[in-house]
Design an enzyme around this catalytic site. Structure first.
Site, PDB file in Angstrom:
ATOM      1  NE  ARG A 131     -12.377  31.203 -39.822  1.00  0.00           N
ATOM      2  CZ  ARG A 131     -13.134  30.594 -38.896  1.00  0.00           C
ATOM      3  NH1 ARG A 131     -13.267  31.116 -37.703  1.00  0.00           N
ATOM      4  NH2 ARG A 131     -13.758  29.482 -39.199  1.00  0.00           N
ATOM      5  CE  LYS A 153       6.068  39.174 -52.674  1.00  0.00           C
ATOM      6  NZ  LYS A 153       6.461  38.494 -53.900  1.00  0.00           N
ATOM      7  CD  GLU A 195      16.960  40.398 -53.165  1.00  0.00           C
ATOM      8  OE1 GLU A 195      16.447  41.276 -53.897  1.00  0.00           O
ATOM      9  OE2 GLU A 195      16.776  39.178 -53.315  1.00  0.00           O
ATOM     10  CE  LYS A 255       9.739  43.948 -50.925  1.00  0.00           C
ATOM     11  NZ  LYS A 255      10.009  42.590 -50.526  1.00  0.00           N
ATOM     12  CD  GLU A 265       4.441  40.400 -56.825  1.00  0.00           C
ATOM     13  OE1 GLU A 265       4.069  39.297 -57.207  1.00  0.00           O
ATOM     14  OE2 GLU A 265       5.333  40.579 -55.988  1.00  0.00           O
ATOM     15  NE  ARG A 269       5.513  43.570 -53.454  1.00  0.00           N
ATOM     16  CZ  ARG A 269       4.957  43.204 -52.330  1.00  0.00           C
ATOM     17  NH1 ARG A 269       3.730  43.588 -52.061  1.00  0.00           N
ATOM     18  NH2 ARG A 269       5.594  42.474 -51.463  1.00  0.00           N
ATOM     19  CG  ASN A 273      10.316  40.393 -59.225  1.00  0.00           C
ATOM     20  OD1 ASN A 273      10.786  39.888 -58.206  1.00  0.00           O
ATOM     21  ND2 ASN A 273       9.016  40.492 -59.443  1.00  0.00           N
ATOM     22  CG  HIS A 276      14.584  38.592 -58.424  1.00  0.00           C
ATOM     23  ND1 HIS A 276      15.415  39.671 -58.237  1.00  0.00           N
ATOM     24  CD2 HIS A 276      14.373  38.067 -57.197  1.00  0.00           C
ATOM     25  CE1 HIS A 276      15.662  39.801 -56.942  1.00  0.00           C
ATOM     26  NE2 HIS A 276      15.053  38.835 -56.283  1.00  0.00           N
ATOM     27  CG  HIS A 280      13.509  33.539 -59.244  1.00  0.00           C
ATOM     28  ND1 HIS A 280      12.451  34.416 -59.274  1.00  0.00           N
ATOM     29  CD2 HIS A 280      13.916  33.509 -57.967  1.00  0.00           C
ATOM     30  CE1 HIS A 280      12.238  34.886 -58.055  1.00  0.00           C
ATOM     31  NE2 HIS A 280      13.130  34.353 -57.244  1.00  0.00           N
ATOM     32  CG  HIS A 292      17.134  34.818 -53.566  1.00  0.00           C
ATOM     33  ND1 HIS A 292      16.313  34.464 -54.608  1.00  0.00           N
ATOM     34  CD2 HIS A 292      16.920  36.140 -53.348  1.00  0.00           C
ATOM     35  CE1 HIS A 292      15.637  35.527 -54.995  1.00  0.00           C
ATOM     36  NE2 HIS A 292      15.985  36.557 -54.258  1.00  0.00           N
TER      37      HIS A 292
HETATM   38  N1  LIG Z   1       8.548  37.149 -48.230  1.00  0.00           N
HETATM   39  C1  LIG Z   1       9.312  37.726 -49.095  1.00  0.00           C
HETATM   40  O1  LIG Z   1       8.978  38.737 -49.686  1.00  0.00           O
HETATM   41  C2  LIG Z   1      10.632  37.139 -49.347  1.00  0.00           C
HETATM   42  C3  LIG Z   1      11.566  37.854 -50.088  1.00  0.00           C
HETATM   43  C4  LIG Z   1      12.840  37.291 -50.287  1.00  0.00           C
HETATM   44  C5  LIG Z   1      13.129  36.059 -49.733  1.00  0.00           C
HETATM   45  N2  LIG Z   1      12.197  35.383 -49.018  1.00  0.00           N
HETATM   46  C6  LIG Z   1      12.494  34.099 -48.412  1.00  0.00           C
HETATM   47  O2  LIG Z   1      13.515  34.281 -47.450  1.00  0.00           O
HETATM   48  C7  LIG Z   1      14.201  33.052 -47.263  1.00  0.00           C
HETATM   49  C8  LIG Z   1      15.687  33.308 -47.222  1.00  0.00           C
HETATM   50  O3  LIG Z   1      15.978  34.147 -46.132  1.00  0.00           O
HETATM   51  P1  LIG Z   1      17.453  34.300 -45.565  1.00  0.00           P
HETATM   52  O4  LIG Z   1      18.374  34.557 -46.647  1.00  0.00           O
HETATM   53  O5  LIG Z   1      17.364  35.270 -44.480  1.00  0.00           O
HETATM   54  O6  LIG Z   1      17.804  32.836 -45.063  1.00  0.00           O
HETATM   55  P2  LIG Z   1      17.649  32.091 -43.654  1.00  0.00           P
HETATM   56  O7  LIG Z   1      16.481  32.541 -42.928  1.00  0.00           O
HETATM   57  O8  LIG Z   1      17.757  30.659 -43.976  1.00  0.00           O
HETATM   58  O9  LIG Z   1      18.948  32.574 -42.880  1.00  0.00           O
HETATM   59  C9  LIG Z   1      20.232  32.223 -43.369  1.00  0.00           C
HETATM   60  C10 LIG Z   1      21.069  31.554 -42.290  1.00  0.00           C
HETATM   61  O10 LIG Z   1      21.576  32.503 -41.368  1.00  0.00           O
HETATM   62  C11 LIG Z   1      21.239  32.126 -40.030  1.00  0.00           C
HETATM   63  N3  LIG Z   1      21.071  33.372 -39.318  1.00  0.00           N
HETATM   64  C12 LIG Z   1      20.050  34.230 -39.409  1.00  0.00           C
HETATM   65  N4  LIG Z   1      20.318  35.336 -38.708  1.00  0.00           N
HETATM   66  C13 LIG Z   1      21.528  35.174 -38.155  1.00  0.00           C
HETATM   67  C14 LIG Z   1      22.341  35.991 -37.330  1.00  0.00           C
HETATM   68  N5  LIG Z   1      21.982  37.221 -36.994  1.00  0.00           N
HETATM   69  N6  LIG Z   1      23.525  35.494 -36.917  1.00  0.00           N
HETATM   70  C15 LIG Z   1      23.926  34.266 -37.313  1.00  0.00           C
HETATM   71  N7  LIG Z   1      23.201  33.470 -38.097  1.00  0.00           N
HETATM   72  C16 LIG Z   1      22.010  33.922 -38.528  1.00  0.00           C
HETATM   73  C17 LIG Z   1      20.037  31.292 -40.184  1.00  0.00           C
HETATM   74  O11 LIG Z   1      19.880  30.414 -39.100  1.00  0.00           O
HETATM   75  C18 LIG Z   1      20.308  30.539 -41.468  1.00  0.00           C
HETATM   76  O12 LIG Z   1      21.142  29.443 -41.217  1.00  0.00           O
HETATM   77  C19 LIG Z   1      13.791  32.149 -48.400  1.00  0.00           C
HETATM   78  O13 LIG Z   1      12.930  31.160 -47.918  1.00  0.00           O
HETATM   79  C20 LIG Z   1      13.034  33.085 -49.344  1.00  0.00           C
HETATM   80  O14 LIG Z   1      12.017  32.420 -50.052  1.00  0.00           O
HETATM   81  C21 LIG Z   1      10.969  35.906 -48.820  1.00  0.00           C
HETATM   82 ZN   LIG Z   2      15.113  38.477 -54.187  1.00  0.00          ZN
END
Ligand SMILES: NC(=O)c1ccc[n+]([C@@H]2O[C@H](COP(=O)([O-])OP(=O)(O)OC[C@H]3O[C@@H](n4cnc5c(N)ncnc54)[C@H](O)[C@@H]3O)[C@@H](O)[C@H]2O)c1
Ligand SMILES: [Zn+2]
Length: 1590
Positions: A131, A153, A195, A255, A265, A269, A273, A276, A280, A292
């Site tokens: 939990r 999030k 971003e 942010k 949100e 907030r 976007n 986006h 998206h 993205h």
């Molecule tokens: N929670 C939120 O508010 C929010 C906001 C935006 C995006 N997201 C989510 O985030 C995700 C995308 O995140 P991302 O772009 O970080 O992608 P990711 O986590 O897939 O990382 C991208 C790649 O880089 C590699 N990597 C990470 N750090 C590294 C480093 N320091 N050195 C070498 N390689 C490294 C990872 O292994 C991966 O292959 C999506 O699932 C998206 O939905 C969430």
């Molecule tokens: Zn984004």
């Protein structure tokens, strides 16, 4: 060592929980352990991150734990697979099971170390485990640092969509360690920058300005390894590191601020976007190929354009956003080649995108919401704004149309007052002058371009001036520094991108710099640029300054940027400058000269000075700023006094005169009034004369003051044609003049003759040709002249409406035709975005300033139609093709055929050279010698690339590779465009060249030349085309068309590779495919591709196990001639079950690279090979696709094991298609495989997968596999693998398994008992192993029986013949456009549309006729004249077929003229001409080269004595060229017409009715079954039967 770092803290939700710095690992271990006591700490990360940082974490935690005196907690780590696919229910369960297994309790602390995937997934685990347990975010990607880790999030993906299940769960800490970014791939860094830019754009202009100017510095921070923990303390932090950290912190700050105000949100907030809503939707189509941030980057530009369209955001801001995103390597439009190369890119239609946006969380009801920027740093509302679909659709569409309202006269009173974009040359000069002056100046109408942007940044960097914006960016306030300039901070270079004018002007400006008193100042000013800039010359200017005492050093190559310029000030006195290359060198010195220590005398030397008007412009502007330059009369010597410029209070930059012609022309053509500010009689630009010199003569009222121009047009329709006009002084304006001339009348033949514009043939496109071709679409006739054209005007209301104008990516073509589009309704301007080059907001200005309504249009995605030239190909796909190769290799011949196949223009570089130098090549060499010739040839090459870099096919002279300079140009071009090496056997070349004399002769044996040049051709080209003209007798067009389409983005990919379809390939297991080629039709029956097993190839007398590249290339070429199917190129090693030697990876990849060069469609690559080699290969794949395959030969792999998942993940990343091969021991193993595939396919954006099990036990998997199943054929020497089945076997098995239900097909008609159709289709079904049947259904009428048949669930389709082709229509739900136009249906197809089964009526008769003509006489192309005899239903199909072939005249003969007249009316767009007799042709027309008779054989005769039938005269075959005659009469085989043809025109191709029947039957077969018809077998059966009964 001191591990207490310097930390920046940011507070969120009232707590300072975000800690930012460099090299934080020990610090964070300590902080976590001391402030978050727990019994166990679990670190979750992915394999990518683990390899860099896991051990450092383990060490730090163990060291800190050892220091604790209390009970020691446990530290555990869990490493999972990287990538979005891990962020799923199973991934979550996997971590939870681990935690449970390790007996973790409620007091656990979980550390999420990784990108957003890890953060989201691990955060969600923490939110629900027991939990909810505490967790810590340690983001390692930029995106995670600035976005996903902040805000709480968390989520996972499900097959229904991304992030649909999750929770808000705040981390205890977020540790931002920017040193992690050093290992992050740059593409991922850019992804995060999207971003960052977004946040600054909505919130903070100062931050945005810093991002705009500092891209280089920020990249330095991640590109330079911070060894020795540099940056941990402020004292060791570099400038770039500090900047990087402040950028990250700035973004996080915004942010967290927004999140704190609006945690769950609700409104505010939503601002984050921005970009986006549209981003998206784009992402949904392109994922996982585009990231993205990349999609959001494009989305931001679209959304900014929406804001601009609403009249809220200024173009200045859109431009800044575009340039800023580009500076971080992000795409800014869908035309970006990274987008267009995505497999899904075709799905980016406007409707599809709007549809996806419909389910956006931000929407309120049906209204879409978009964050609307009001300027950089602020939004229109404190939330997203509701926007109409229509506006979004307009912005997204690639084409534009102007709504014309001819009914009103309201326009007549309209008086538009506006300014057009500022002139680029004047903007650049004004910036330098205002900055060097004293006092403050308000610059109005400044052009916002790369040049002006970097110029401002540089002047600021030199502390030479300060800038501020007023009126939302319309006015720039410059506070000049009166000539005082300082060396920038040490280590800081001034980066100029590719801005040429800025580089030239600033070189002298930098020499004015004096040493700075600041302690951290550098010792010299360094200016640099991108790689292209580093090749552009600056030598003459540097020479002149050096001679004058300036100290300037070239930091890299001689004569180019980067430069180091010592702060010594400018000496002055006499300066000598070579000014024959660029007038900008002259202007550069002139502008700075007043600040020299001595008054300057500038002497221009070294030949004729070019572009004198620009020098005059500079001098005139200097005068406005208070310095008067004098020129010694009759010389090129200028005297510039010493002094300081004085800023006028305001300076209005003159409008660009070429742009100004468009609004003025709109006033002229619509009969309204337009006043343009900032351009008048004092203008220095040639095009400013357009109003007075051209519009006055056309009947407009023109009033021009010193700096204003007003034009009032005559009443609509009353523009006057003006005979001849010489537009040499204003060549760019000729397109505008053409648009007006199209509707101008009077004088002799309504002629406007425009001359003096020959140079316009080599601009963005051949503009003269462009105007001629596009005006023709409006029905306007023209005539091309040597140095211009004649346009014959017509009354405007007789011009064709709805013309779709192709713009050749040329802004001037688009804007000129917009002028015409203001009075010709429904005109479409196809590539609306090409206006961006000079007037990005042209469409918005038309609407908001001129008051016309502009709409968006989505163009049909032309695929099969001949008119594939329209649409917006991606830049890479539209890149011109350059051909190189030995003289005599056939470049011109192949280039001409290629340009026809691609509908592109052909440029022969030799001809270009001769036209440019006005002498023959030999003569040039004779007069100037070889070195001069080579140098001039290289110049021409550069020019051609510059001017015709897209949309052309260019053939280069054979010697172009002789100089390293030219080779560099070619190699550089080949990085993004195709350079094709045309290869031909040297013996053939020798015999071909023989006694040719036109080109400079070699002074040495040609074989020597060949030896020397061959390696250079290979090195410069990225493609090879093997010219086999003499080997093959047949026609090479198909081969050429397939190759050149492939390299320009229309690859010949396998049909049926798509969800819900089944595709197959046959593996050719021959040592030499030549002997098998004649069996190809049999071998390829039913399949979609052929695999060439390259490892099995062995040249007859070659030794060794590795086939030579030449042998392989010849095999590929031969195979291509024998089949039109795509090729899969496979090199399997012994270890992988093939016969290529193991440990010869480099050789294998050489062959794979060769396959890319040959334009092979599919390349199979084993993922067990070196990842570096694979990635390098994939980076060069162009339009080929990679099949990334993994074979488990151990036989031990189980489909439900982790290893398969990880191999799948790797293969999806590396390839376009995944292939995994295991082995089955039991039937069960196939079910596990099936399960795996079903799950993998559920993921969004899943790549097609080939999954099979070897062995007899695995046959089940071969039957059920959907994508490119390998099949064998009885004729093959050996099976490629154990357990392989044939295509027909698989179809039978599928039927038994209930996967391929038997269907019934019918022929409807009366009488039909003699029909060949059952033979045709049943033979096809039989060969392919399909369980279907084809039956006759003869009925008296279209009644209940037919209705019942159509409704039966197993009804597969029907052919319809006389007399039901019309009567059947009421029973159908929908007709094809062809059936609609012809007015008859011969094919019924049941299709599923929107979940319902509907009956679709088509007509394949016309396709049968067209194919008969095309395949019998491919050279005929679009016939100049064709003849149709008869006027019944078949004649309609014939006309439709001829129209689609592009026939220029279609004569129609029928005994009853009234019936024929009805046909003419039914085809208003076709050039049909009724003729009364068959023995003479209308006086203006030629005799036909295509004849189609649609009347019964008995209705014709060649015997003049028989009364009744139509007499066929010899005159039918009058045409000088050979042609095709088609007799649709089905019996007898030899009709009177065909017999006459045989004797009178034996060289004509003759087509019997039964042959047309076959052709249309093939098409029916394919539409019903989705499979190519096995023509060779089917035709044999049908013809045998036909002649047996004939
Ligand atoms: N929670 C939120 O508010 C929010 C906001 C935006 C995006 N997201 C989510 O985030 C995700 C995308 O995140 P991302 O772009 O970080 O992608 P990711 O986590 O897939 O990382 C991208 C790649 O880089 C590699 N990597 C990470 N750090 C590294 C480093 N320091 N050195 C070498 N390689 C490294 C990872 O292994 C991966 O292959 C999506 O699932 C998206 O939905 C969430
Ligand atoms: Zn984004």
């Amino acid at each position: 060592m001191d591990t207490v770092p310097d930390i920046l803290k940011v507070s969120i939700l009232g707590r300072e929980s975000i800690h930012c710095g460099f090299h934080l690992i020990p610090y964070l271990a300590r902080t976590v352990l001391t402030t978050l006591p727990a019994s166990v700490y679990v670190l979750v990360t992915d394999t990518n991150v683990a390899q860099f940082y896991l051990s450092a974490f383990e060490e730090a935690f163990s060291a800190e734990i050892n220091k604790l005196s209390s009970v020691k907690p446990r530290f555990l780590s869990r490493v999972i697979l990287p990538g979005e696919t891990t962020k799923c229910r199973e991934g979550k369960a996997d971590i939870e099971d681990f935690l449970l297994l390790e007996r973790c309790t409620r007091d656990t602390v979980i550390l999420a170390l990784g990108g957003g995937v890890i953060g989201d997934l691990v955060g969600f685990v923490a939110a629900t485990f027991m939990r909810g347990v505490r967790f810590v975010q340690i983001p390692t990607t930029l995106l995670a640092m600035v976005d996903s880790s902040v805000g709480g999030k968390t989520a996972i993906d499900t097959p229904a969509g991304k992030n649909l299940i999750g929770a808000f769960w705040q981390p205890e800490y977020i540790f931002i360690d920017a040193a992690f970014l050093e290992s992050l791939p740059e593409r991922e860094f850019s992804n995060g920058m999207a971003e960052v830019v977004k946040t600054a754009a909505i919130w903070d202009e100062t931050e945005f300005t810093s991002l705009e100017t500092n891209a280089q510095l920020i990249y330095n921070a991640i590109r330079t390894p911070s060894t020795g923990y540099a940056g941990r303390h402020i004292s060791t932090r570099s400038t770039s590191q500090s900047l990087l950290l402040s950028v990250i912190r700035g973004s996080i700050y915004v942010k967290s601020h927004i999140v704190t105000i609006d945690e769950r949100e609700t409104g505010l907030r939503n601002l984050v976007n921005f970009g986006h809503t549209i981003g998206h939707a784009i992402e949904a189509v392109l994922t996982p190929h585009m990231l993205h941030g990349e999609c959001v980057s494009i989305g931001m530009i679209f959304e900014a354009e929406v804001a601009r369209g609403m009249g809220i955001l200024k173009q200045v801001a859109v431009g800044r956003l575009v340039r800023c995103l580009r500076a971080y390597g992000l795409p800014v439009s869908l035309a970006d080649q990274r987008v267009s190369r995505c497999p899904g890119a075709r799905g980016l239609g406007v409707d599809r995108l709007l549809d996806i946006m419909r389910v956006d969380k931000k929407n309120s009801g049906p209204q879409k919401k978009v964050v609307i920027l009001s300027r950089i740093g602020a939004t229109y509302e404190q939330k997203a704004t509701a926007v109409d679909d229509a506006l979004i659709a307009k912005v997204l569409s690639e084409a534009a149309t102007i709504k014309v309202d001819l009914s009103t006269t309201s326009l007549a009173t309209q008086h538009v007052k506006m300014a057009t974009p500022g002139s680029k040359s004047i903007s650049n000069r004004a910036l330098v002058l205002a900055a060097l002056a004293q006092g403050t100046c308000r610059l109005k109408n400044l052009l916002h371009s790369d040049d002006t942007q970097v110029m401002m940044a540089a002047l600021q960097e030199l502390k030479g001036a300060s800038f501020a914006w007023e009126d939302g960016g319309e006015t720039l306030v410059v506070t000049g520094g009166a000539g005082s300039l300082q060396v920038p901070t040490a280590g800081k270079e001034i980066y100029l991108g590719n801005a040429g004018t800025a580089a030239r002007f600033l070189t002298t400006v930098c020499s004015l710099v004096s040493p700075s008193a600041a302690t951290n100042a550098g010792s010299a000013t360094v200016i640099t640029g991108n790689s292209r800039m580093k090749q552009r010359p600056i030598g003459p200017l540097v020479d002149a300054l050096r001679a004058n005492g300036s100290e300037i050093t070239y930091n890299e190559s001689e004569g180019c940027l980067p430069l180091s310029i010592a702060p010594k000030g400018l000496q002055g006195g006499v300066i000598r400058l070579a000014a024959s290359v660029s007038s900008q060198y002259v202007s550069s010195i002139l502008l700075c000269a007043p600040y020299a220590r001595e008054a300057v005398t500038l002497e221009l030397v070294g030949g004729a000075v070019i572009s004198q008007p620009y020098i005059d412009m500079t001098i005139a502007m200097m005068r406005t700023f208070g310095v008067i330059v004098t020129r010694n009369p009759g010389t090129d010597v200028y005297r510039i006094p010493q002094g300081t410029y004085v800023n006028p209070a305001q300076y209005a930059i003159e409008s660009d005169a070429s742009s100004a012609t468009y609004p003025l022309a709109i006033a002229a053509i619509t009969g309204t009034t337009c006043t343009l500010e900032n351009i008048g009689s004092e203008s220095l630009q040639g095009d400013a004369r357009f109003a007075v010199d051209v519009l006055t003569r056309m009947g407009c009222k023109v009033v021009q003051t010193a700096n204003e121009t007003t034009v009032t047009g005559p009443k609509r329709g009353e523009l006057k044609a003006i005979g001849e006009v010489d537009m040499e002084p204003m060549t760019d304006a000729f397109l505008t003049a053409c648009a007006l001339a199209a509707v101008a009348q009077g004088g002799e033949g309504n002629t406007t003759r425009i001359v003096g514009i020959a140079n316009q043939r080599v601009k963005e496109c051949n503009r003269i040709k462009a105007m001629i071709d596009q005006l023709a679409k409006f029905g306007v006739q023209t005539k091309e002249l040597d140095d211009g054209l004649e346009v014959y005007g017509r009354p405007f209301d007789t011009l064709t409406r709805g013309a779709s104008v192709h713009c050749y990516d040329d802004h001037r073509v688009a804007m000129a035709f917009s002028v015409l589009g203001t009075i010709i309704p429904d005109t479409i301007i196809e590539e609306k975005r090409c206006v961006e080059k000079t007037w990005p907001n042209w469409w918005d200005d038309l609407e908001n300033k001129i008051g016309l309504k502009v709409g968006g249009i989505e163009l049909p995605r032309a695929e099969s139609s001949a008119a594939a030239t329209s649409g917006t190909p991606s830049p890479a796909a539209s890149a011109s093709v350059i051909l190189i190769g030995m003289r005599g290799s056939g470049k011109t011949h192949i280039g001409t055929l290629a340009s026809a196949a691609l509908s592109r223009r052909f440029i022969d570089a030799d001809a270009y050279f001769e036209a440019k130098h006005n002498m023959g090549l030999r003569e040039f060499v004779h007069v100037n010698g070889w070195p001069a010739f080579r140098a001039a040839e290289t110049e021409s090459l550069k020019e051609i690339i510059q001017e015709a870099g897209t949309g052309h096919v260019i053939s280069m002279g054979g010697g172009i590779v002789e100089t390293p300079q030219a080779r560099d140009v070619l190699k550089n071009y080949a990085k993004a465009g195709p350079v094709v090496h045309v290869m031909r056997d040297i013996e053939e070349i020798v015999s071909y060249l023989g006694d040719e004399t036109a080109r400079p002769a070699y002074g040495e044996p040609i074989t020597e030349v060949f030896k020397r040049r061959e390696p250079w051709f290979v090195e410069c080209a990225n493609y090879d085309f093997i010219n086999r003209i003499t080997v093959d007798d047949g026609d090479a067009t198909n081969d050429i068309s397939r190759f050149f389409k492939h390299i320009t983005g229309q690859p010949n990919l396998a049909e049926n590779v798509a969800a819900g379809k089944r595709s197959y390939f046959v593996a050719l297991t021959y040592p030499d495919v030549m002997p098998a080629l004649r069996h190809m039709p049999d071998l390829t029956t039913g399949v979609d591709a052929v695999e060439l097993r390259v490892d099995l190839l062995r040249a007859p007398d070659a030794l060794g196990a590795i086939p030579s590249p030449a042998y392989v290339a010849a095999q590929v070429a031969a195979l291509r001639r024998a089949t039109s199917l795509p090729i899969i190129f496979t090199v399997r090693t012994i270890g992988q079950g093939g016969s290529f030697p193991d440990n010869s990876e480099t050789d294998a990849f050489k062959l794979l690279g060769l396959a890319l060069r040959l334009g092979v469609e599919y390349i199979d690559v084993e993922i067990s090979a070196s990842e570096r080699l694979i990635t390098e290969l994939a980076a060069r794949k162009g339009f080929s696709q990679i099949i990334a395959s993994w074979h488990d030969w151990s036989g031990k792999m189980k489909w439900n094991e982790d290893v398969v998942r990880s191999k799948y993940a790797l293969a999806s990343r590396l390839g376009d298609i995944v292939k995994i091969v295991g082995k089955a021991d039991t039937l069960q193993d196939n079910f596990a495989l099936h399960d795996f595939v079903a799950k993998a396919n559920l993921q969004r954006g899943a790549k097609p997968i080939i999954a099979i099990n070897m062995g007899v036990e695995g046959q089940m998997s071969r039957i059920l596999n959907a994508t490119l199943s390998p099949v064998t054929h009885p004729l093959l020497p050996s099976k490629a693998a154990p357990g392989q089945l044939s295509f027909a076997q698989i179809q039978k098995a599928l039927n038994l398994l209930g996967q391929l239900p038997a269907r019934r097909y019918f022929l409807f008609g009366n009488p039909i008992s003699h029909s060949m159709s059952p033979t045709l289709h049943n033979a096809g079904f039989e060969v392919l192993g399909l369980p279907h049947t084809y039956e006759l259904l003869e009925t008296a009428n279209v009644g209940e029986e037919l209705k019942a048949t159509l409704a039966a669930p197993d009804f597969g389709g029907a052919s319809v013949t006389i007399p039901f082709k019309l009567d059947i229509i009421p029973l159908l739900d929908k007709l094809s456009p062809a059936a609609e136009a012809i007015g008859a249906v011969n094919t019924v197809i049941p299709v599923i549309e929107g979940g319902n089964r509907i009956l679709y009526g088509d007509n394949t008769d016309w396709l049968g006729i067209r194919e008969s003509i095309r395949s019998r006489a491919p050279s005929i192309g679009a016939p100049a004249a064709a003849l149709v005899i008869g006027a019944g239903g078949t004649a309609r199909a014939a006309i439709f077929a001829l129209q689609s072939l592009g026939a220029q005249r279609i004569y129609l003969f029928n005994r009853t003229t009234s019936k024929a007249q009805a046909l003419v009316e039914a085809f208003p767009d076709a050039p049909v001409k009724l003729i009364e007799t068959l023995d003479a042709w209308p006086s203006e027309g030629p005799a036909p080269t295509v004849i189609v008779s649609t009347v019964p054989a008995s209705a014709t005769t060649t015997d003049g004595t028989i009364p009744g039938p139509v007499l066929l005269p010899l005159a039918l075959f009058d045409a000088t060229a050979n042609g095709v005659v088609v007799d649709m009469a089905y019996k007898p085989a030899e009709t009177p017409l065909l017999m006459l043809a045989k004797s009178a025109a034996p060289k004509w191709a003759r087509v019997m009715g039964v042959e047309v029947l076959l052709e249309q039957g093939y098409v029916q077969f394919e539409t019903w079954t989705g499979r190519r018809c096995p023509k060779h077998i089917v035709s044999k059966s049908v013809l045998e039967k036909y002649f047996a009964t004939a």
